[in-house]
Scaffold this motif. Sequence first.
Motif, short mmCIF file in Angstrom:
data_model
loop_
_atom_site.label_atom_id
_atom_site.label_comp_id
_atom_site.label_asym_id
_atom_site.label_seq_id
_atom_site.Cartn_x
_atom_site.Cartn_y
_atom_site.Cartn_z
N MET A 12 0.84 -1.17 0.00
CA MET A 12 0.00 0.00 0.00
C MET A 12 0.88 1.23 0.00
SD MET A 12 -1.65 0.24 3.88
CE MET A 12 -2.03 -1.46 4.05
N PRO A 13 0.41 2.34 -0.50
CA PRO A 13 1.19 3.58 -0.52
C PRO A 13 1.47 4.08 0.90
CG PRO A 13 -0.77 3.77 -1.91
CD PRO A 13 -0.88 2.49 -1.16
N LEU A 14 2.50 4.90 1.05
CA LEU A 14 2.93 5.39 2.36
C LEU A 14 1.82 6.15 3.09
CD1 LEU A 14 5.03 5.77 4.55
CD2 LEU A 14 5.92 7.72 3.26
N SER A 15 1.14 7.06 2.41
CA SER A 15 0.12 7.86 3.09
C SER A 15 -1.03 6.99 3.61
CB SER A 15 -0.43 8.94 2.16
OG SER A 15 -1.01 8.36 1.02
N THR A 16 -1.42 6.00 2.85
CA THR A 16 -2.47 5.07 3.29
C THR A 16 -1.98 4.23 4.45
OG1 THR A 16 -3.31 4.97 1.03
CG2 THR A 16 -4.02 3.23 2.53
N ALA A 17 -0.76 3.76 4.37
CA ALA A 17 -0.19 2.92 5.42
C ALA A 17 -0.05 3.70 6.73
CB ALA A 17 1.16 2.38 4.98
N GLN A 18 0.34 4.97 6.66
CA GLN A 18 0.47 5.78 7.86
C GLN A 18 -0.88 5.96 8.54
OE1 GLN A 18 2.37 9.11 5.93
NE2 GLN A 18 4.28 8.71 7.02
N SER A 19 -1.89 6.27 7.78
CA SER A 19 -3.23 6.45 8.32
C SER A 19 -3.75 5.14 8.92
CB SER A 19 -4.18 6.93 7.22
OG SER A 19 -5.48 7.04 7.70
N PHE A 20 -3.55 4.05 8.23
CA PHE A 20 -3.98 2.74 8.69
C PHE A 20 -3.26 2.35 9.98
CE2 PHE A 20 -3.35 -1.93 8.61
CZ PHE A 20 -4.65 -2.30 8.80
N ALA A 21 -1.95 2.59 10.03
CA ALA A 21 -1.15 2.22 11.21
C ALA A 21 -1.60 2.99 12.44
CB ALA A 21 0.33 2.46 10.94
N TRP A 22 -1.83 4.29 12.30
CA TRP A 22 -2.27 5.10 13.44
C TRP A 22 -3.66 4.64 13.91
CZ3 TRP A 22 -0.84 7.30 17.48
CH2 TRP A 22 -1.66 8.16 18.18
N ASP A 36 9.65 -4.63 -0.25
CA ASP A 36 9.82 -4.49 -1.70
C ASP A 36 8.50 -4.18 -2.40
OD1 ASP A 36 12.49 -5.06 -1.39
OD2 ASP A 36 12.25 -7.19 -1.86
N ARG A 37 7.39 -4.58 -1.79
CA ARG A 37 6.06 -4.40 -2.40
C ARG A 37 5.31 -3.17 -1.88
NH1 ARG A 37 3.46 -10.38 -2.86
NH2 ARG A 37 5.04 -11.21 -4.26
N GLY A 38 5.90 -2.44 -0.95
CA GLY A 38 5.24 -1.26 -0.40
C GLY A 38 5.40 -1.21 1.11
N TYR A 39 4.36 -0.80 1.80
CA TYR A 39 4.41 -0.64 3.25
C TYR A 39 3.40 -1.55 3.92
CZ TYR A 39 7.11 3.47 2.13
OH TYR A 39 8.08 4.31 1.65
N ILE A 40 3.78 -2.00 5.11
CA ILE A 40 2.93 -2.89 5.90
C ILE A 40 2.87 -2.36 7.33
CG2 ILE A 40 2.69 -5.22 6.84
CD1 ILE A 40 4.24 -6.22 4.42
N ALA A 41 1.70 -2.43 7.94
CA ALA A 41 1.54 -2.08 9.35
C ALA A 41 1.21 -3.35 10.12
CB ALA A 41 0.41 -1.07 9.51
#
Length: 53
Positions: free
Chosen positions: A1-11, A27-32
């Motif tokens: 997932m893109p960084l901005s989506t991952a940040q929102s999801f993680a919080w 390698d595939r993006g960001y994970i929370a």
Amino acid sequence: MPLSTAQSFAWNLAKTLMTIIVLIKTDRGYIAMPSDEFDGDPDQVVREYDPWA
């Protein structure tokens, strides 16, 4: 997932579960995921979200 989506999801996940969530770059993006479930390379961690801080 893109960084901005991952940040929102993680919080949101940290506040919902009331646990520390780490945001990891792969390698595939960001994970929370909960920090106690992460046993990989600490250099992959982009940020920790602590609902108690």
